[in-house]
Design a protein around this motif. Structure first.
Motif, PDB file in Angstrom:
ATOM      1  N   ASN A  73       0.825  -1.205   0.000  1.00  0.00           N
ATOM      2  CA  ASN A  73       0.000   0.000   0.000  1.00  0.00           C
ATOM      3  C   ASN A  73       0.857   1.253   0.000  1.00  0.00           C
ATOM      4  O   ASN A  73       2.090   1.185  -0.100  1.00  0.00           O
ATOM      5  CB  ASN A  73      -0.944  -0.008   1.211  1.00  0.00           C
ATOM      6  CG  ASN A  73      -0.189  -0.246   2.510  1.00  0.00           C
ATOM      7  OD1 ASN A  73       0.706   0.508   2.868  1.00  0.00           O
ATOM      8  ND2 ASN A  73      -0.532  -1.322   3.207  1.00  0.00           N
ATOM      9  N   ASN A  74       0.205   2.397   0.126  1.00  0.00           N
ATOM     10  CA  ASN A  74       0.885   3.694   0.076  1.00  0.00           C
ATOM     11  C   ASN A  74       0.958   4.369   1.439  1.00  0.00           C
ATOM     12  O   ASN A  74       1.015   5.596   1.541  1.00  0.00           O
ATOM     13  CB  ASN A  74       0.160   4.622  -0.910  1.00  0.00           C
ATOM     14  CG  ASN A  74      -1.236   5.010  -0.419  1.00  0.00           C
ATOM     15  OD1 ASN A  74      -1.859   4.267   0.340  1.00  0.00           O
ATOM     16  ND2 ASN A  74      -1.734   6.161  -0.855  1.00  0.00           N
ATOM     17  N   VAL A  75       0.978   3.586   2.518  1.00  0.00           N
ATOM     18  CA  VAL A  75       0.935   4.150   3.869  1.00  0.00           C
ATOM     19  C   VAL A  75       2.323   4.587   4.347  1.00  0.00           C
ATOM     20  O   VAL A  75       3.296   3.835   4.262  1.00  0.00           O
ATOM     21  CB  VAL A  75       0.338   3.145   4.871  1.00  0.00           C
ATOM     22  CG1 VAL A  75       0.476   3.663   6.310  1.00  0.00           C
ATOM     23  CG2 VAL A  75      -1.124   2.883   4.543  1.00  0.00           C
ATOM     24  N   LEU A  76       2.382   5.814   4.845  1.00  0.00           N
ATOM     25  CA  LEU A  76       3.533   6.326   5.581  1.00  0.00           C
ATOM     26  C   LEU A  76       3.070   6.627   6.998  1.00  0.00           C
ATOM     27  O   LEU A  76       2.110   7.370   7.194  1.00  0.00           O
ATOM     28  CB  LEU A  76       4.077   7.609   4.947  1.00  0.00           C
ATOM     29  CG  LEU A  76       4.676   7.517   3.549  1.00  0.00           C
ATOM     30  CD1 LEU A  76       5.006   8.917   3.031  1.00  0.00           C
ATOM     31  CD2 LEU A  76       5.928   6.643   3.541  1.00  0.00           C
ATOM     32  N   VAL A  77       3.724   6.054   7.986  1.00  0.00           N
ATOM     33  CA  VAL A  77       3.408   6.324   9.386  1.00  0.00           C
ATOM     34  C   VAL A  77       4.364   7.398   9.892  1.00  0.00           C
ATOM     35  O   VAL A  77       5.583   7.268   9.741  1.00  0.00           O
ATOM     36  CB  VAL A  77       3.522   5.048  10.240  1.00  0.00           C
ATOM     37  CG1 VAL A  77       3.303   5.377  11.722  1.00  0.00           C
ATOM     38  CG2 VAL A  77       2.520   4.001   9.775  1.00  0.00           C
ATOM     39  N   VAL A  78       3.825   8.449  10.464  1.00  0.00           N
ATOM     40  CA  VAL A  78       4.636   9.524  11.047  1.00  0.00           C
ATOM     41  C   VAL A  78       4.486   9.473  12.562  1.00  0.00           C
ATOM     42  O   VAL A  78       3.367   9.460  13.087  1.00  0.00           O
ATOM     43  CB  VAL A  78       4.204  10.907  10.504  1.00  0.00           C
ATOM     44  CG1 VAL A  78       4.900  12.024  11.273  1.00  0.00           C
ATOM     45  CG2 VAL A  78       4.534  11.005   9.013  1.00  0.00           C
ATOM     46  N   GLU A  79       5.623   9.422  13.261  1.00  0.00           N
ATOM     47  CA  GLU A  79       5.639   9.304  14.715  1.00  0.00           C
ATOM     48  C   GLU A  79       5.945  10.656  15.369  1.00  0.00           C
ATOM     49  O   GLU A  79       6.935  11.305  15.026  1.00  0.00           O
ATOM     50  CB  GLU A  79       6.721   8.296  15.143  1.00  0.00           C
ATOM     51  CG  GLU A  79       6.645   6.937  14.456  1.00  0.00           C
ATOM     52  CD  GLU A  79       5.582   6.038  15.050  1.00  0.00           C
ATOM     53  OE1 GLU A  79       4.617   6.540  15.662  1.00  0.00           O
ATOM     54  OE2 GLU A  79       5.708   4.814  14.897  1.00  0.00           O
ATOM     55  N   HIS A  80       5.121  11.060  16.331  1.00  0.00           N
ATOM     56  CA  HIS A  80       5.297  12.370  16.962  1.00  0.00           C
ATOM     57  C   HIS A  80       6.332  12.338  18.086  1.00  0.00           C
ATOM     58  O   HIS A  80       6.692  11.277  18.605  1.00  0.00           O
ATOM     59  CB  HIS A  80       3.961  12.898  17.480  1.00  0.00           C
ATOM     60  CG  HIS A  80       3.373  12.106  18.633  1.00  0.00           C
ATOM     61  ND1 HIS A  80       3.868  12.184  19.911  1.00  0.00           N
ATOM     62  CD2 HIS A  80       2.321  11.249  18.692  1.00  0.00           C
ATOM     63  CE1 HIS A  80       3.160  11.417  20.723  1.00  0.00           C
ATOM     64  NE2 HIS A  80       2.215  10.823  20.000  1.00  0.00           N
ATOM     65  N   ILE A  84       8.124   4.358   7.780  1.00  0.00           N
ATOM     66  CA  ILE A  84       7.842   4.970   9.079  1.00  0.00           C
ATOM     67  C   ILE A  84       8.876   6.061   9.298  1.00  0.00           C
ATOM     68  O   ILE A  84      10.072   5.861   9.071  1.00  0.00           O
ATOM     69  CB  ILE A  84       7.865   3.937  10.210  1.00  0.00           C
ATOM     70  CG1 ILE A  84       6.806   2.851   9.939  1.00  0.00           C
ATOM     71  CG2 ILE A  84       7.619   4.601  11.557  1.00  0.00           C
ATOM     72  CD1 ILE A  84       6.727   1.769  11.004  1.00  0.00           C
ATOM     73  N   ILE A  85       8.396   7.227   9.736  1.00  0.00           N
ATOM     74  CA  ILE A  85       9.227   8.425   9.870  1.00  0.00           C
ATOM     75  C   ILE A  85       8.967   9.036  11.245  1.00  0.00           C
ATOM     76  O   ILE A  85       7.804   9.205  11.631  1.00  0.00           O
ATOM     77  CB  ILE A  85       8.881   9.469   8.781  1.00  0.00           C
ATOM     78  CG1 ILE A  85       8.995   8.863   7.380  1.00  0.00           C
ATOM     79  CG2 ILE A  85       9.745  10.717   8.922  1.00  0.00           C
ATOM     80  CD1 ILE A  85       8.337   9.709   6.296  1.00  0.00           C
ATOM     81  N   GLY A  86      10.019   9.393  11.972  1.00  0.00           N
ATOM     82  CA  GLY A  86       9.789  10.030  13.260  1.00  0.00           C
ATOM     83  C   GLY A  86      11.011  10.751  13.786  1.00  0.00           C
ATOM     84  O   GLY A  86      12.145  10.371  13.486  1.00  0.00           O
ATOM     85  N   GLY A  87      10.756  11.790  14.577  1.00  0.00           N
ATOM     86  CA  GLY A  87      11.835  12.557  15.189  1.00  0.00           C
ATOM     87  C   GLY A  87      11.736  12.567  16.698  1.00  0.00           C
ATOM     88  O   GLY A  87      10.641  12.497  17.267  1.00  0.00           O
ATOM     89  N   SER A  88      12.882  12.631  17.378  1.00  0.00           N
ATOM     90  CA  SER A  88      12.963  12.659  18.832  1.00  0.00           C
ATOM     91  C   SER A  88      12.331  11.381  19.395  1.00  0.00           C
ATOM     92  O   SER A  88      12.735  10.290  19.007  1.00  0.00           O
ATOM     93  CB  SER A  88      12.302  13.927  19.368  1.00  0.00           C
ATOM     94  OG  SER A  88      12.677  14.167  20.702  1.00  0.00           O
ATOM     95  N   MET A  89      11.332  11.473  20.281  1.00  0.00           N
ATOM     96  CA  MET A  89      10.687  10.248  20.749  1.00  0.00           C
ATOM     97  C   MET A  89      10.111   9.463  19.571  1.00  0.00           C
ATOM     98  O   MET A  89      10.106   8.226  19.565  1.00  0.00           O
ATOM     99  CB  MET A  89       9.587  10.558  21.763  1.00  0.00           C
ATOM    100  CG  MET A  89       8.991   9.310  22.396  1.00  0.00           C
ATOM    101  SD  MET A  89       7.581   9.623  23.486  1.00  0.00           S
ATOM    102  CE  MET A  89       6.260   9.747  22.262  1.00  0.00           C
ATOM    103  N   GLY A  90       9.627  10.182  18.557  1.00  0.00           N
ATOM    104  CA  GLY A  90       9.146   9.514  17.347  1.00  0.00           C
ATOM    105  C   GLY A  90      10.252   8.790  16.615  1.00  0.00           C
ATOM    106  O   GLY A  90      10.026   7.756  15.975  1.00  0.00           O
ATOM    107  N   GLY A  91      11.466   9.301  16.699  1.00  0.00           N
ATOM    108  CA  GLY A  91      12.616   8.624  16.104  1.00  0.00           C
ATOM    109  C   GLY A  91      12.952   7.347  16.844  1.00  0.00           C
ATOM    110  O   GLY A  91      13.325   6.336  16.227  1.00  0.00           O
TER     111      GLY A  91
END
Length: 381
Positions: free
Chosen positions: A46-53, A138-145
C-alpha cells in the motif's frame, strides 16, 4: 481492505487489553489517530507512511509538521496515505493516565510504566485492527525517532524503510538524568497527589511548567537562546535589584515561563511523566546482545537525520547509528542554530531530506552498508 477514519479527523480505535513489556496490563486500550491522503493498495502492499510524533506531540502531524505534509509537499498526500497516531500513554485521544479507568475515575497512579517498545507494539496492534499489515515507511523525530528505530528492529518485515530523526540508539546517562529531573519537578509538586490528582485539583501545573522550562533548554540551541536574549531584562522589570524577586526577570526567564504556560494549557502532567519514563527506558540493545549487535542486525533500509547544534541528542549519536546500522540509506545533517527542534522548524531543509527519503525508497536505489560508514561522508543540507 483497510477501514480508515475520515481524512483529518481524530478517531479512536480500541485495541483490547494491552500487556506491557514489564508485565502490567492496560485494560481496554484505545489508540487515537488521524490520516491524511487516500489509502491505496492492500493490507500488505500500500501507500501508507506512518509519522511518529515527539514527546508532547499528537496525531495532527499536518499541523506540527506544517509545510511538509499535504498535496504536493514532501509527504505528498495526493500520493501517500499519511497516518499519525497519538502514542499510548498520551493525553490526546489514546489511553493514558488521564483516561477513564474501567473501575471508575482516571487511571492516574494505576497506569503502568511504558517502554518505547510498548508504544510500538500498541501501534502495531492498532494498524492490524485497521486491516494494515505492512506499510511503505515509518518516519519520526525525537521520541518519534526512537519509536521508528524500534519498529525497524521489532518488525523489520512490516515496513519497506525507516527515517530516524534526531535520536540515539539508547538513552544516555545524561538524557536519563535531565529527563528524570523533569519528572522530579512534577512529582514534587504538592498537587501531584501520587498521580491521582484528576478528581482533586487542576494538577501539578507548577511542576509541569518547571519540567518544560528544563526540557525547552535542551530543545533549543545555546547560540540561538543567547543571540535572542543575552542578559537583557524583561521589559519593565529589573533582575539586578538589591534583592531577588520572582517578578523581576531576565528576558530569557519570561520566555521560558511562557513555554511552561503553553504546555500546561495543552498537556497532562501524568502523560508527560509516562512518556518521559518511556524515553528513559529506550535501549535498542537491551535483550538483543548489545546495542551495536542489534543495530547491525537491522535489515530495514534506514535514513538517519541529525541536527548540528542538538544538545539533547547530539549529532555524534546519529554518527554512531550510521556506523553500526546494517542497512543505511544515508546520514544527513540539518544545519541550524535552533538545536534539537530544528527538525520541526527548518522546513526547507527537512523538505529536501524527506523528498530524498521518498526517492531513495521508491526508485530502487541500493542502500549502503552502515557498518564502518565514514562520517566524513555526511551530507549537510
Amino acid at each position: 481492505m483497510a477501514y480508515l477514519a475520515e481524512q483529518g479527523t481524530l478517531h479512536r480505535t480500541p485495541i483490547g487489553d494491552f500487556p506491557t513489556e514489564a508485565g502490567a496490563t492496560v485494560v481496554g486500550a484505545e489508540i487515537a489517530y488521524r490520516r491524511f491522503g487516500e489509502f491505496r493498495g492492500t493490507a500488505y502492499a500500500n501507500n501508507v507512511l506512518v509519522v511518529e510524533h515527539a514527546l508532547t506531540g499528537d496525531s495532527d502531524a499536518a499541523t506540527w509538521w506544517d509545510g511538509l505534509i499535504g498535496p504536493g509537499l514532501a509527504l505528498d498526500t495526493d500520493r501517500w496515505c499519511v497516518i499519525c497516531t497519538n502514542a499510548l500513554g498520551g493525553c490526546n485521544g489514546s489511553t493514558g493516565p488521564s483516561s477513564p479507568h474501567p473501575e471508575g475515575g482516571a487511571w492516574g497512579s494505576r497506569f503502568p510504566a511504558l517502554s518505547i517498545r510498548d508504544l510500538v507494539e500498541a501501534e502495531r496492534k492498532f494498524l492490524e485492527t485497521l486491516g494494515i499489515y505492512h506499510v511503505h515507511g515509518i518516519i519520526g523525530g525525537s521520541m518519534g525517532g526512537a519509536r521508528t528505530l524500534e519498529w525497524s528492529l521489532m518488525y523489520p518485515t512490516y515496513l519497506n524503510a525507516a527515517c530516524v530523526i534526531a535520536v540515539s540508539a539508547r538513552a544516555s546517562a545524561w538524557q536519563i538524568g535531565i529527563q528524570s529531573a523533569q519528572i522530579s519537578a512534577i512529582i514534587r509538586d504538592p498537587d501531584w497527589h501520587d498521580g491521582d490528582y484528576y478528581d482533586i485539583c487542576r494538577g501539578p501545573v507548577t511542576g509541569l511548567a518547571a519540567a518544560r522550562r528544563i526540557a525547552h533548554l535542551t530543545y533549543r540551541g545555546e547560540m540561538e537562546i543567547d543571540e535572542r536574549f543575552g542578559t537583557i531584562a524583561q521589559q519593565g522589570e529589573n533582575p539586578l535589584g538589591a534583592y531577588r524577586r520572582p517578578d523581576q526577570r531576565f528576558a530569557v526567564d519570561s520566555y521560558l515561563d511562557y513555554q511552561g504556560i503553553k504546555l500546561v494549557e495543552r498537556f497532562d502532567a501524568g502523560a508527560y511523566v509516562a512518556l518521559t519514563e518511556a524515553l528513559n527506558r529506550h535501549d535498542s540493545g537491551r535483550g538483543r546482545g548489545g546495542m551495536n549487535k542489534a543495530l547491525y542486525s537491522s535489515a530495514v533500509p534506514t535514513m538517519l537525520v541529525g541536527v548540528d547544534t542538538d544538545i539533547l541528542y547530539p549529532f555524534h549519536q546519529q554518527e554512531h547509528l550510521s556506523r553500526n546500522l546494517g542497512n543505511l540509506l544515508g546520514l544527513y545533517k540539518v544545519v541550524s542554530p535552533v538545536g534539537h527542534d530544528a527538525f520541526l522548524t527548518e522546513t526547507r531543509q527537512m523538505d529536501r531530506i524527506l523528498r530524498m527519503f521518498i526517492n531513495k525508497t521508491t526508485d530502487g536505489a541500493e542502500p549502503t552498508d552502515g557498518f564502518g560508514h565514514d562520517p566524513e561522508g555526511v551530507w549537510a543540507i
